[in-house]
Every structure is written in C-alpha cells, then in structure tokens.
Design a protein around this motif. Structure first.
Motif, PDB file in Angstrom:
ATOM      1  N   GLU A 125      85.590  74.726  71.053  1.00 42.19           N
ATOM      2  CA  GLU A 125      84.997  75.650  71.886  1.00 42.19           C
ATOM      3  C   GLU A 125      84.414  76.982  70.988  1.00 42.19           C
ATOM      4  N   ALA A 152      85.010  86.078  72.384  1.00 39.48           N
ATOM      5  CA  ALA A 152      84.917  84.923  73.145  1.00 39.48           C
ATOM      6  C   ALA A 152      86.512  84.654  73.699  1.00 39.48           C
ATOM      7  N   ARG A 153      87.201  84.860  72.937  1.00 39.85           N
ATOM      8  CA  ARG A 153      88.831  84.552  73.482  1.00 39.85           C
ATOM      9  C   ARG A 153      89.022  85.344  74.844  1.00 39.85           C
ATOM     10  N   SER A 154      88.588  86.683  74.682  1.00 40.65           N
ATOM     11  CA  SER A 154      88.755  87.447  76.078  1.00 40.65           C
ATOM     12  C   SER A 154      88.055  86.980  77.232  1.00 40.65           C
ATOM     13  N   PHE A 155      86.941  86.007  76.811  1.00 38.14           N
ATOM     14  CA  PHE A 155      86.246  85.615  78.090  1.00 38.14           C
ATOM     15  C   PHE A 155      86.801  83.954  78.457  1.00 38.14           C
ATOM     16  N   GLY A 156      87.999  83.758  77.525  1.00 30.84           N
ATOM     17  CA  GLY A 156      88.765  82.712  78.227  1.00 30.84           C
ATOM     18  C   GLY A 156      88.456  81.244  77.363  1.00 30.84           C
ATOM     19  N   LEU A 157      87.447  81.539  76.341  1.00 32.58           N
ATOM     20  CA  LEU A 157      87.244  80.377  75.534  1.00 32.58           C
ATOM     21  C   LEU A 157      88.485  80.166  74.474  1.00 32.58           C
ATOM     22  N   LYS A 158      88.803  78.854  74.507  1.00 32.70           N
ATOM     23  CA  LYS A 158      90.093  78.418  73.572  1.00 32.70           C
ATOM     24  C   LYS A 158      89.783  77.302  72.818  1.00 32.70           C
TER      25      LYS A 158
END
Lengths: 268, 250
Positions: free
Chosen positions: A183, A173-179
């Motif tokens: 989120e 999820a973080r690698s897709f920009g979720l932070k």
C-alpha cells in the motif's frame, strides 16, 4: 467561514508563457548555428584528408540517401529495433522493480548488497559469452546485452529515488490508515520517486542505443553490425551514415519520452 | 492528578525514553491528562519539551515506553480513522491536486464515489479553496496548503482533530486568519481538537484548556482552564493575565 484569500496569494504559472517561447526560439537558432558551424569545420577538415579517413559532409549525405533509397537502412534499423525494444523494456522494468524493492526494504537491501556490488562493475560487453551460451546469436542474445545496460541505470535511479522519499509523507499516509509495504509503495513511494525513476528511464533509453552496437558485435544483424562491417572495409562514409541513424533514433525517442516525462510530472 | 477518567481521550502515564548517542534521553515523563468530547485543548511548551513526541504517540505513529493513550476507551497502538491529523509542514502529496489530496484518506474508507466527491467538494468549499480544486500544491501559498491539509484531515470525518504546530510555518497575518477559520470550523462541526503549539498567545487565543509542558524531562507543568469568551482579543486585560500565567510556567 471566511473565503477571502487576502495576503495569501496563489502564484500564477502561465504569465511566463510568452517569454518561454522567445527563449525557446533563441535556443533553437543558436543550436542550429552551432550545428552549421560543426558541419562547416568537418567540411574544411575533410578537404585535407583522403576519403577513407574523413569523407566530406556531401559524400556522407550521398551515402545516406543511397542507403535509405536501397532499403538497406530500413532493414538494418528494423533488425536493431527487434532487440533494442525488448531489451530496453525488459531491462527497464526489471531495473525499476528491483531498485524500488531494494530501496524500500532494508532487509532485501542487506541480503542483496554483496551480490549487487559484485555484479555492478561488470560491463555488458563482458557478458557476451553468456548471451551466446544462454540465448544464441540472435535477437534474444542481443536484447540480453541491452537489457543489462538498461537494468543498472534504472536500478540505481529507482533505488536512489526511493531512498529519498520523505518519511513525513509516509507518516501522513500511515496516519490515514495505509499500512503494509504494498500500500505504501503504491500510494506514496512510487509517485514520490517518479521524477528519479523517469530520469532513469530516459537515461537508459539513450544508453541502450549506444549498446546496440555492442550487442551486435557477435554477429546479430542490425545497425551496429552494419557499422562494424563498414569499419572493416574502411567505408567511413557508411560508418558515419549509420552513426547518424543511431543519433536520429536517439533524438526521436528521447524527444518523445521527454514529452511524456513533462506530462507525467506536470505537478512539479 | 488524573482528570482522565471517562474522557474521550485519556493519556495515562505516558513516558518516552530514547537511546541517544550520549546515553538514554527521557523525552517524556509521566504525562497524564484527558480531553473531553468537543473540547479545544492546546498543548503548549518550549521546543525540546517533547510535545512533538507526544503528538506522534497520540497519533499512533510511535509507541510510548510506558503508559498508554486511550481514545473512547480503546487503546491507540496505530493510526486510526477516528483521528484526523494535521502536520506542521502541511506534507501535501505534491503529485496530487487539491481535490486528490483532500480525498486521500477516503481511499481506505468505505465511502461511495458519489459520497466521496460530495464530501471533498464540501470541504474544499469549507476551507475557502473553491476554484483551486484542480491546482497542484506547488502553486499554492503556505496558508492555502495548510487549508488543504486541514480539509484532508476532516475528510475522514474524525471525532478528534490532532494538530502539530499547524500554523507555525505561515506568516503572522495568515496565521491569525487560519486561527479564526479553525475556530469557526470547530464550532461548526463540533469536533474535538488537540492542538500542539509553542506559541503561548495562540494557545490562549484558541483553547478551552491549556496543557503547559516544560522540559528536562518533558512533563506537564500545569493544566489551565481558559475562561474567556470568544472571539478573544489579545489586547484584553484578562487575555494578558492568562498569557502571563502560562509564560511564567514555561
């Protein structure tokens, strides 16, 4: 690009449907047999006891029908539902929210750990004084007792579920920009922990039916009150009748919730 | 030995130290190389050489102790939509269907619903999973799951595909098929690929350039240009020579 999936099989999931129906039927028959055996034993045992110790199944059945026909049963059930429903819903929601928050945030967990461990062993019944003082002898007071019971079960189920969420999925999820907490919790943590959360809800629903009796011990009317009053008058047939009502209610709600659970967790 | 100037990806003097139980561990020491636009680069090395650590630093999931990673001149400090990332164990979201998994990265992208659906359908088709769009990961084989993970990474239309031993968990036959498919997609889309593996044969088969790493501490042994036409066959003598050359370095 090659689209053949040779040597790369998808598992099929529906070829077991037929076998499952057979297993279900077998289980149903066995369960029914067990139930008949239990009632038979009860009946035999009741032959050697006076009615105020153990009434026979037939006596209980007659009482059940009489209570149902007189409207007493519906009244008591309606009264209990008035605190069971809000107590269960409020306790469940608060338990899940708190469990997810503390399971996710190390900081919150560290801050609250001493308080949580102090409050955790307090049985809901010990809080009757607070129920009366804060809410009074009414549905709100009884709902409070039930909510406390629901809270802890859901708190620990959600907490455990969140703790078990795979760090790898969070990395994806973080690698897709979720932070940010919100989120990640919404997109990954809650769905990943949903099996445990749902198990908590289901366990809590059952526990709350048990707590109905405790929650009415200080005078709020309902099924529990009816059981306590009948106990005082040695009306064991009435006691068993309302125990059966509790069991049936549990069975009804649990079956319905299990269907919801299966539907929500179809991906498993 | 800096080839990094002006490259799409510049890895400059990247080091990583961990504080382990028995004192500090130097996982990576002064790793320095570049990747050109459109290039297929493999990082190969034995387990424990820090290649997964390097992968995580490149992805922006972990900070380096020293040095920096630049993507198109921008310093990478957190994950960016310019990179599509594929992990070793697929890590699909089990509660989402194939379609939902592929669309996952698009929730943060400014893409219209129609465009998103079009892109997702196209990618599912591209990786050969049409007919499985509404299946959950539990009913997919390992190879199919990795195809979904690849489609998910491609959905955000990244300039760079970063892959960590993506075919390490599938059987040999499936791996070979996936390698071929990845090369097709690479040639079709013109993406830049940075591919981490411990499998020397895989590196020689796929890469334009191989970054060979060694351990204690994790650092670059040598960077080898692979000058072979594709498709490459491991039975070719020249393939064998590259293979031996990389093997000797590890």
């Amino acid at each position: 690009m090659a689209t053949d999936l040779q040597g790369d099989h998808a598992q099929t999931t529906d070829d077991t449907g037929r076998a499952r129906i057979d297993v279900d039927l077998r289980r149903l028959l066995l369960g029914f047999g067990g139930l008949l055996g239990f009632v038979g034993l009860w009946w035999v045992a009741s032959l050697f006891q006076p009615e105020f110790v153990l009434p026979s199944p037939a006596v209980v059945a007659a009482t059940f029908i009489a209570e149902a026909a007189s409207g007493e049963m519906a009244t008591a059930l309606g009264q209990s539902i008035l605190h069971w429903v809000p107590g269960t819903i409020i306790g469940t929601l608060l338990g899940i929210v708190t469990g997810v928050a503390l399971g996710w945030s190390r900081l919150l967990d560290d801050i609250t750990a001493p308080v949580v461990r102090t409050l955790r062993p307090v049985p809901p019944l010990a809080l009757i004084g607070f129920a009366i003082a804060w809410f009074g002898i009414n549905n709100a007071g009884a709902a409070f007792i039930i909510a406390v019971g629901a809270f802890w079960i859901n708190f620990y189920a959600s907490y455990g579920g969140v703790e078990g969420v795979s760090e790898d999925l969070l990395d994806v999820a973080r690698s897709f920009g979720l932070k940010g907490d919100l989120e990640l919790v919404r997109s990954v943590v809650i769905p990943a922990a949903s099996p445990e959360i749902l198990t908590g809800i289901r366990t809590g629903i059952g526990r709350c039916w048990m707590l109905v009796v405790a929650s009415e011990i200080f005078g709020v009317p309902g099924i529990g009150r009816r059981i306590l009053r009948a106990s005082n008058n040695l009306q064991v047939d009435v006691v068993i009748t309302y125990i059966l009502v509790l069991s049936l209610m549990f069975l009804l709600v649990d079956t319905a919730f299990r269907a919801v659970q299966r539907w929500v967790l179809a991906w498993r | 030995m800096s080839h990094a100037d002006g490259s799409m990806v510049q890895i400059e003097g990247v080091s990583k130290r961990y504080d382990g139980d028995q004192g500090p561990v130097q996982a990576l020491e002064d790793v320095d190389f570049g990747v050109e636009t459109g290039e297929f680069v493999c990082i190969v090395g034995p387990s424990g050489c820090g290649k997964t650590t390097l992968f995580r630093i490149l992805a922006g999931l972990e900070p380096a102790t020293a040095g920096e990673v630049l993507l198109d001149g921008q310093r990478v400090t957190e994950p960016t939509p310019e990179m599509g990332i594929v992990f070793q164990e697929y890590h699909l979201f089990p509660w989402q269907t194939v379609r939902e998994n592929v669309a996952f990265g698009l929730q943060k992208a400014e893409v219209s619903a129609a465009e998103r659906d079009r892109r997702v359908d196209h990618l599912i088709d591209l990786v050969g999973l049409d007919g499985f769009a509404d299946s959950y990961p539990k009913s997919l084989s390992g190879g199919m799951k990795q195809r979904v993970a690849l489609a998910r990474a491609l959905a955000i239309d990244p300039a760079l595909l970063l892959m960590d031993e993506p075919f390490g968990a599938v059987d040999a036959q499936t791996r070979e098929m996936l390698q071929g498919e990845l090369l097709d997609i690479w040639q079709e889309t013109g993406k830049t690929v940075l591919f981490v593996t411990h499998d020397v044969e895989e590196a020689v088969k796929l890469a334009d350039r191989i970054v060979v790493m060694g351990k204690d501490p994790g650092s670059i042994r040598q960077v080898i240009d692979v000058d072979l036409d594709r498709p490459r066959s491991r039975t070719d003598a020249s393939f064998g020579r590259y293979y031996e050359r990389v093997r000797e370095l590890i």
